[in-house]
Scaffold this motif. Structure first.
Motif, PDB file in Angstrom:
ATOM      1  N   UNK A 240      -9.613  10.433 -15.241  1.00 35.30           N
ATOM      2  CA  UNK A 240      -8.881  11.055 -14.125  1.00 35.30           C
ATOM      3  C   UNK A 240      -9.376  12.477 -13.873  1.00 35.30           C
ATOM      4  N   UNK A 241      -9.714  13.185 -14.929  1.00 35.03           N
ATOM      5  CA  UNK A 241     -10.240  14.547 -14.796  1.00 35.03           C
ATOM      6  C   UNK A 241     -11.579  14.506 -14.068  1.00 35.03           C
ATOM      7  N   UNK A 245     -12.678  16.101 -10.363  1.00 35.35           N
ATOM      8  CA  UNK A 245     -13.823  17.008 -10.217  1.00 35.35           C
ATOM      9  C   UNK A 245     -14.835  16.447  -9.222  1.00 35.35           C
ATOM     10  N   UNK A 246     -15.065  15.157  -9.266  1.00 35.87           N
ATOM     11  CA  UNK A 246     -15.977  14.497  -8.335  1.00 35.87           C
ATOM     12  C   UNK A 246     -15.521  14.726  -6.894  1.00 35.87           C
ATOM     13  N   UNK A 247     -14.254  14.501  -6.633  1.00 33.71           N
ATOM     14  CA  UNK A 247     -13.729  14.692  -5.273  1.00 33.71           C
ATOM     15  C   UNK A 247     -13.896  16.134  -4.805  1.00 33.71           C
ATOM     16  N   UNK A 248     -13.555  17.080  -5.658  1.00 35.02           N
ATOM     17  CA  UNK A 248     -13.661  18.493  -5.288  1.00 35.02           C
ATOM     18  C   UNK A 248     -15.094  18.835  -4.900  1.00 35.02           C
ATOM     19  N   UNK A 249     -16.037  18.425  -5.733  1.00 39.53           N
ATOM     20  CA  UNK A 249     -17.444  18.784  -5.527  1.00 39.53           C
ATOM     21  C   UNK A 249     -18.019  18.071  -4.302  1.00 39.53           C
ATOM     22  N   UNK A 250     -17.742  16.778  -4.158  1.00 41.37           N
ATOM     23  CA  UNK A 250     -18.324  16.043  -3.034  1.00 41.37           C
ATOM     24  C   UNK A 250     -17.714  16.466  -1.706  1.00 41.37           C
ATOM     25  N   UNK A 251     -16.422  16.731  -1.677  1.00 45.63           N
ATOM     26  CA  UNK A 251     -15.804  17.159  -0.418  1.00 45.63           C
ATOM     27  C   UNK A 251     -16.255  18.568  -0.035  1.00 45.63           C
ATOM     28  N   UNK A 252     -16.492  19.406  -1.042  1.00 47.38           N
ATOM     29  CA  UNK A 252     -17.064  20.726  -0.757  1.00 47.38           C
ATOM     30  C   UNK A 252     -18.443  20.570  -0.125  1.00 47.38           C
ATOM     31  N   UNK A 253     -19.261  19.697  -0.701  1.00 46.73           N
ATOM     32  CA  UNK A 253     -20.573  19.426  -0.123  1.00 46.73           C
ATOM     33  C   UNK A 253     -20.443  18.921   1.314  1.00 46.73           C
ATOM     34  N   UNK A 293      -7.216  19.213   1.051  1.00 45.33           N
ATOM     35  CA  UNK A 293      -7.407  18.112   0.098  1.00 45.33           C
ATOM     36  C   UNK A 293      -8.127  18.602  -1.154  1.00 45.33           C
ATOM     37  N   UNK A 294      -9.108  19.499  -0.971  1.00 48.32           N
ATOM     38  CA  UNK A 294      -9.816  20.067  -2.124  1.00 48.32           C
ATOM     39  C   UNK A 294      -8.859  20.866  -3.000  1.00 48.32           C
ATOM     40  N   UNK A 295      -8.000  21.658  -2.379  1.00 46.49           N
ATOM     41  CA  UNK A 295      -7.027  22.439  -3.149  1.00 46.49           C
ATOM     42  C   UNK A 295      -6.082  21.520  -3.923  1.00 46.49           C
ATOM     43  N   UNK A 296      -5.646  20.427  -3.278  1.00 49.06           N
ATOM     44  CA  UNK A 296      -4.747  19.497  -3.955  1.00 49.06           C
ATOM     45  C   UNK A 296      -5.458  18.820  -5.128  1.00 49.06           C
ATOM     46  N   UNK A 297      -6.714  18.430  -4.950  1.00 47.77           N
ATOM     47  CA  UNK A 297      -7.455  17.819  -6.050  1.00 47.77           C
ATOM     48  C   UNK A 297      -7.727  18.820  -7.174  1.00 47.77           C
ATOM     49  N   UNK A 300      -4.688  18.858  -9.156  1.00 45.02           N
ATOM     50  CA  UNK A 300      -4.645  17.630  -9.938  1.00 45.02           C
ATOM     51  C   UNK A 300      -5.589  17.721 -11.137  1.00 45.02           C
ATOM     52  N   UNK A 301      -6.766  18.327 -10.942  1.00 46.44           N
ATOM     53  CA  UNK A 301      -7.715  18.523 -12.040  1.00 46.44           C
ATOM     54  C   UNK A 301      -7.071  19.355 -13.152  1.00 46.44           C
ATOM     55  N   UNK A 302      -6.450  20.448 -12.786  1.00 41.73           N
ATOM     56  CA  UNK A 302      -5.823  21.319 -13.782  1.00 41.73           C
ATOM     57  C   UNK A 302      -4.705  20.594 -14.527  1.00 41.73           C
ATOM     58  N   UNK A 303      -3.897  19.825 -13.795  1.00 38.49           N
ATOM     59  CA  UNK A 303      -2.805  19.091 -14.434  1.00 38.49           C
ATOM     60  C   UNK A 303      -3.353  17.997 -15.343  1.00 38.49           C
ATOM     61  N   UNK A 304      -4.413  17.325 -14.905  1.00 38.21           N
ATOM     62  CA  UNK A 304      -4.994  16.268 -15.726  1.00 38.21           C
ATOM     63  C   UNK A 304      -5.576  16.828 -17.022  1.00 38.21           C
ATOM     64  N   UNK A 305      -6.174  18.018 -16.960  1.00 32.47           N
ATOM     65  CA  UNK A 305      -6.655  18.676 -18.189  1.00 32.47           C
ATOM     66  C   UNK A 305      -5.493  18.981 -19.119  1.00 32.47           C
TER      67      UNK A 305
END
Length: 369
Positions: A240-241, A245-253, A293-297, A300-305
């Motif tokens: 899940x982590x 991270x994948x979503x954050x990076x790909x959507x930023x791209x 959406x990036x901010x929400x993910x 989610x990344x921080x919570x999953x960690x």
């Protein structure tokens, strides 16, 4: 369209071993005949792929090796995305499909002439000299029938896979296979409110596969010769982590690359373009929506960690093994911040040199396969 403000709580860092990395990558690409023309070499230099590697792998001991993987993948991405657009097909006899099969075939579970070492834990490798640069082969390397791209990935795999466990090799090979195949498969489209928009949930799932993030996350373990313990690497909380991270990076791209992809006539592989088709919002409204959406993910990344750390007692790991898990979480945060930092400064999506739809840019060479 203006780039919205993107929230990133992770500090941007640069690998202290970055000196000479750009020159090293040019030499390496020449040695394997991946670049020939002045335009291709200039593009490689201008984009700063060495800086990219130094930004996303700030702790890497083996920076040059993982940087070679990143520049190889950027070159291949341009080739598959812009060099042979007419070959994007599911026909297994197509030149592109055969090329992909040959690349995948290089990632063997047992690398040639590389014995399987003990892996628990991995010993630290000797850091690469900061100033060492590979010699350039004047007459070029011996290139197998598959061409320069096949020769390069065979060399990369031979030097990468040897110290890693068989489980890591199989995981990386699967991630690389998914990246290649989903990069060229046509995305299925179905009727919706705007007629041709792919369904968003399915698009997000496929976007994760052809982003390449999973294989690059795997390379963080190579970079520091420290594998994530299998009991964690194979767990749903850790997955899940990585997905966040994948979503954050790909959507930023996608935010930074949408202008390039629209100019190329590609509306199917970018979440900004897909989401605009679905919602009918303006381009700026859609960009702002994706930033949200990036901010929400990221949250989610921080919570999953936090969730994974709270489950530590379930995994039965000692302090050394858990330290490798913590290092992996740090590396994923570095990938998020490093990728954003590079996108903000690289001209790859800003210089307008990518050309119109149906025409390969001058920096894309047609000799790789």
């Amino acid at each position: 369209m203006g780039i919205p403000t993107l929230w990133c709580p992770f500090p941007a860092r640069v690998n202290p071993r970055a000196a000479g990395i750009e020159e090293h990558l040019i030499d390496w690409a020449r040695r394997f005949d991946l670049v020939r023309s002045p335009e291709a070499e200039r593009h490689l230099k201008d984009c700063g792929f060495g800086k990219f590697a130094a930004d996303v792998y700030p702790r890497a001991e083996r920076l040059r090796l993982v940087a070679e993987w990143t520049v190889y993948s950027w070159i291949l991405d341009d080739q598959l995305d812009e060099g042979h657009e007419d070959n994007r097909a599911t026909d297994p006899s197509s030149q592109q499909a055969l090329f992909i099969e040959e690349l995948i075939a290089q990632l063997t579970p047992e690398p040639a002439a590389t014995p399987e070492p003990a892996m628990t834990p991995l010993p630290l490798m000797t850091p690469e000299p900061a100033t060492a640069v590979r010699p350039v082969a004047v007459t070029g390397p011996a290139v197998p029938a598959g061409g320069p791209a096949v020769a390069a990935i065979a060399d990369l795999w031979r030097r990468t896979a040897g110290p890693m466990s068989r489980a890591w090799r199989e995981r990386f090979a699967a991630h690389y296979r998914d990246y290649l195949v989903f990069s060229v498969l046509p995305l299925p489209r179905q009727p919706g409110a705007y007629g041709t928009a792919p369904e968003l949930t399915g698009f997000v799932r496929r976007r994760r596969l052809f982003s390449g993030c999973e294989m690059f996350f795997d390379l963080s373990e190579v970079a520091n010769a420290a594998e994530v313990p299998a009991v964690v690497a194979d767990s749903d909380p850790y997955r899940a982590i990585r997905l966040a991270a994948n979503d954050i990076i790909t959507w930023t791209n996608d935010i930074y690359s949408v202008r390039k992809e629209l100019a190329r006539g590609d509306h199917d592989h970018n979440i900004v373009a897909v989401l605009k088709d679905i919602t009918g919002d303006s381009w700026q409204e859609t960009l702002d929506r994706v930033a949200g959406m990036i901010a929400e993910s990221t949250r989610d990344f921080l919570q999953a960690c936090k969730d994974l750390r709270g489950m530590r007692f379930l995994y039965g790991l000692d302090d050394e093994a858990w330290g490798r898990v913590e290092d992996s979480l740090t590396d994923l945060g570095a990938w998020i911040s490093g990728s954003l930092n590079w996108h903000r400064t690289s001209p790859r999506y800003q210089d307008g040199g990518f050309g119109p739809a149906g025409q390969a840019p001058v920096y894309v060479e047609q000799h790789l396969y």
